[in-house]
Design a protein around this motif. Structure first.
Motif, PDB file in Angstrom:
ATOM      1  N   SER A  84     -86.091 -15.339  75.344  1.00 32.74           N
ATOM      2  CA  SER A  84     -86.479 -14.119  76.056  1.00 32.74           C
ATOM      3  C   SER A  84     -87.886 -14.263  76.636  1.00 32.74           C
ATOM      4  O   SER A  84     -88.138 -13.897  77.790  1.00 32.74           O
ATOM      5  CB  SER A  84     -86.414 -12.925  75.098  1.00 32.74           C
ATOM      6  OG  SER A  84     -86.810 -11.737  75.710  1.00 32.74           O
ATOM      7  N   ILE A 128     -84.511 -10.342  70.805  1.00 34.76           N
ATOM      8  CA  ILE A 128     -83.227 -11.020  70.653  1.00 34.76           C
ATOM      9  C   ILE A 128     -82.179 -10.154  71.345  1.00 34.76           C
ATOM     10  O   ILE A 128     -82.159  -8.933  71.154  1.00 34.76           O
ATOM     11  CB  ILE A 128     -82.857 -11.204  69.161  1.00 34.76           C
ATOM     12  CG1 ILE A 128     -83.873 -12.116  68.471  1.00 34.76           C
ATOM     13  CG2 ILE A 128     -81.445 -11.759  69.012  1.00 34.76           C
ATOM     14  CD1 ILE A 128     -83.689 -12.204  66.968  1.00 34.76           C
ATOM     15  N   HIS A 129     -81.329 -10.776  72.148  1.00 34.86           N
ATOM     16  CA  HIS A 129     -80.280 -10.017  72.821  1.00 34.86           C
ATOM     17  C   HIS A 129     -79.085 -10.924  73.109  1.00 34.86           C
ATOM     18  O   HIS A 129     -79.194 -12.144  73.042  1.00 34.86           O
ATOM     19  CB  HIS A 129     -80.810  -9.386  74.120  1.00 34.86           C
ATOM     20  CG  HIS A 129     -81.232 -10.374  75.153  1.00 34.86           C
ATOM     21  ND1 HIS A 129     -82.440 -11.034  75.106  1.00 34.86           N
ATOM     22  CD2 HIS A 129     -80.588 -10.832  76.247  1.00 34.86           C
ATOM     23  CE1 HIS A 129     -82.527 -11.850  76.137  1.00 34.86           C
ATOM     24  NE2 HIS A 129     -81.429 -11.759  76.845  1.00 34.86           N
ATOM     25  N   SER A 130     -77.959 -10.299  73.412  1.00 36.04           N
ATOM     26  CA  SER A 130     -76.742 -11.045  73.727  1.00 36.04           C
ATOM     27  C   SER A 130     -76.285 -10.715  75.137  1.00 36.04           C
ATOM     28  O   SER A 130     -76.379  -9.567  75.578  1.00 36.04           O
ATOM     29  CB  SER A 130     -75.622 -10.695  72.749  1.00 36.04           C
ATOM     30  OG  SER A 130     -75.957 -11.136  71.458  1.00 36.04           O
ATOM     31  N   VAL A 131     -75.775 -11.738  75.823  1.00 37.13           N
ATOM     32  CA  VAL A 131     -75.187 -11.568  77.146  1.00 37.13           C
ATOM     33  C   VAL A 131     -73.866 -12.322  77.152  1.00 37.13           C
ATOM     34  O   VAL A 131     -73.837 -13.525  76.870  1.00 37.13           O
ATOM     35  CB  VAL A 131     -76.126 -12.101  78.260  1.00 37.13           C
ATOM     36  CG1 VAL A 131     -75.451 -12.008  79.615  1.00 37.13           C
ATOM     37  CG2 VAL A 131     -77.452 -11.389  78.253  1.00 37.13           C
ATOM     38  N   ASN A 132     -72.787 -11.596  77.412  1.00 31.12           N
ATOM     39  CA  ASN A 132     -71.446 -12.202  77.439  1.00 31.12           C
ATOM     40  C   ASN A 132     -71.162 -13.024  76.183  1.00 31.12           C
ATOM     41  O   ASN A 132     -70.634 -14.128  76.256  1.00 31.12           O
ATOM     42  CB  ASN A 132     -71.273 -13.074  78.682  1.00 31.12           C
ATOM     43  CG  ASN A 132     -71.366 -12.277  79.959  1.00 31.12           C
ATOM     44  OD1 ASN A 132     -71.001 -11.110  80.006  1.00 31.12           O
ATOM     45  ND2 ASN A 132     -71.878 -12.900  81.006  1.00 31.12           N
ATOM     46  N   GLY A 133     -71.540 -12.494  75.032  1.00 36.25           N
ATOM     47  CA  GLY A 133     -71.274 -13.146  73.758  1.00 36.25           C
ATOM     48  C   GLY A 133     -72.240 -14.257  73.391  1.00 36.25           C
ATOM     49  O   GLY A 133     -72.141 -14.833  72.315  1.00 36.25           O
ATOM     50  N   GLU A 134     -73.189 -14.586  74.286  1.00 37.02           N
ATOM     51  CA  GLU A 134     -74.180 -15.622  73.999  1.00 37.02           C
ATOM     52  C   GLU A 134     -75.470 -14.969  73.533  1.00 37.02           C
ATOM     53  O   GLU A 134     -75.975 -14.047  74.171  1.00 37.02           O
ATOM     54  CB  GLU A 134     -74.450 -16.468  75.246  1.00 37.02           C
ATOM     55  CG  GLU A 134     -75.370 -17.631  74.978  1.00 37.02           C
ATOM     56  CD  GLU A 134     -75.582 -18.512  76.206  1.00 37.02           C
ATOM     57  OE1 GLU A 134     -76.344 -19.481  76.081  1.00 37.02           O
ATOM     58  OE2 GLU A 134     -75.004 -18.231  77.269  1.00 37.02           O
ATOM     59  N   THR A 135     -75.993 -15.450  72.395  1.00 37.16           N
ATOM     60  CA  THR A 135     -77.217 -14.882  71.833  1.00 37.16           C
ATOM     61  C   THR A 135     -78.435 -15.608  72.393  1.00 37.16           C
ATOM     62  O   THR A 135     -78.482 -16.834  72.429  1.00 37.16           O
ATOM     63  CB  THR A 135     -77.213 -14.995  70.297  1.00 37.16           C
ATOM     64  OG1 THR A 135     -76.071 -14.298  69.797  1.00 37.16           O
ATOM     65  CG2 THR A 135     -78.475 -14.394  69.699  1.00 37.16           C
ATOM     66  N   PHE A 136     -79.407 -14.811  72.826  1.00 38.89           N
ATOM     67  CA  PHE A 136     -80.681 -15.338  73.297  1.00 38.89           C
ATOM     68  C   PHE A 136     -81.759 -14.873  72.328  1.00 38.89           C
ATOM     69  O   PHE A 136     -81.895 -13.680  72.070  1.00 38.89           O
ATOM     70  CB  PHE A 136     -80.983 -14.833  74.721  1.00 38.89           C
ATOM     71  CG  PHE A 136     -80.020 -15.364  75.739  1.00 38.89           C
ATOM     72  CD1 PHE A 136     -80.267 -16.566  76.380  1.00 38.89           C
ATOM     73  CD2 PHE A 136     -78.855 -14.674  76.046  1.00 38.89           C
ATOM     74  CE1 PHE A 136     -79.379 -17.068  77.307  1.00 38.89           C
ATOM     75  CE2 PHE A 136     -77.964 -15.161  76.968  1.00 38.89           C
ATOM     76  CZ  PHE A 136     -78.217 -16.364  77.611  1.00 38.89           C
ATOM     77  N   TYR A 137     -82.482 -15.828  71.778  1.00 38.06           N
ATOM     78  CA  TYR A 137     -83.499 -15.522  70.786  1.00 38.06           C
ATOM     79  C   TYR A 137     -84.819 -15.170  71.467  1.00 38.06           C
ATOM     80  O   TYR A 137     -84.955 -15.264  72.687  1.00 38.06           O
ATOM     81  CB  TYR A 137     -83.639 -16.684  69.806  1.00 38.06           C
ATOM     82  CG  TYR A 137     -82.367 -16.853  68.992  1.00 38.06           C
ATOM     83  CD1 TYR A 137     -82.133 -16.069  67.873  1.00 38.06           C
ATOM     84  CD2 TYR A 137     -81.385 -17.750  69.398  1.00 38.06           C
ATOM     85  CE1 TYR A 137     -80.956 -16.188  67.158  1.00 38.06           C
ATOM     86  CE2 TYR A 137     -80.198 -17.877  68.681  1.00 38.06           C
ATOM     87  CZ  TYR A 137     -79.995 -17.093  67.568  1.00 38.06           C
ATOM     88  OH  TYR A 137     -78.820 -17.194  66.856  1.00 38.06           O
TER      89      TYR A 137
END
Length: 129
Positions: free
Chosen positions: A72, A59-68
Motif C-alpha cells: 500500500s 492492508i486491503h484486498s482487491v479481487n481476492g488478492e491481499t495487499f499488505y
C-alpha cells in the motif's frame, strides 16, 4: 541536492506543530511522507493538514488478492500521494521504497528518532550454542 534539517528540542516544545504549519504552508505540489511512532499522531497529521490529503497505508484486498501495508505504501508513493504512517512500517522499507521517495521528490519527515539497533538479552547458553 538533498538537504537534512534536524530540529532537536524537548518533548512538548512544538516540533510536530511546527512541521504541521510548514506542510500546510507548502506549495500544493510539494509531497510529504510523515513518519511517526504513534498511530494517534498519524491521525493528528491527517486531520491537521486537510488540504494535503494525507493517506495512511492499510492492508486491503482487491479481487481476492491481499495487499499488505508495504504494498500500500509503494502504491501511494507511486501515485504521488502524501503519506502519514508509523515507524513500524517505515522499518520495513526496502530499495523500492527508497527509489519511490527519491523519484517522487518527497520531503521525508521523521518525527522522533527511529530505533535502528535493538539490544537483545541472551543467556550464556545462547552464547555457547
Amino acid at each position: 541536492m538533498n538537504k537534512i534539517k534536524i530540529i532537536d528540542s524537548i518533548m512538548g516544545s512544538g516540533k510536530t506543530s511546527y512541521m504541521i504549519q510548514k506542510m500546510n504552508e507548502a506549495p500544493t505540489d510539494d509531497k510529504f511522507i510523515f513518519i511517526t511512532p504513534y498511530l494517534d499522531e498519524v491521525k493528528r497529521i491527517k486531520e491537521a493538514c486537510p488540504d494535503k490529503k494525507f493517506i495512511e497505508p492499510k492492508i486491503h484486498s482487491v479481487n481476492g488478492e491481499t495487499f499488505y501495508k508495504l504494498d500500500s505504501l509503494h502504491k501511494h508513493l507511486s501515485d504521488n500521494k502524501n503519506i502519514a504512517t508509523t515507524h513500524a512500517l517505515f522499518k520495513m522499507a526496502n530499495e523500492t521504497t527508497k527509489e519511490l521517495i527519491y523519484s517522487g521528490n518527497y520531503t521525508l519527515i521523521l518525527d522522533e528518532a527511529i530505533e535502528v539497533v535493538k539490544q537483545l538479552n541472551i543467556s550464556a547458553d545462547d552464547l555457547d550454542m
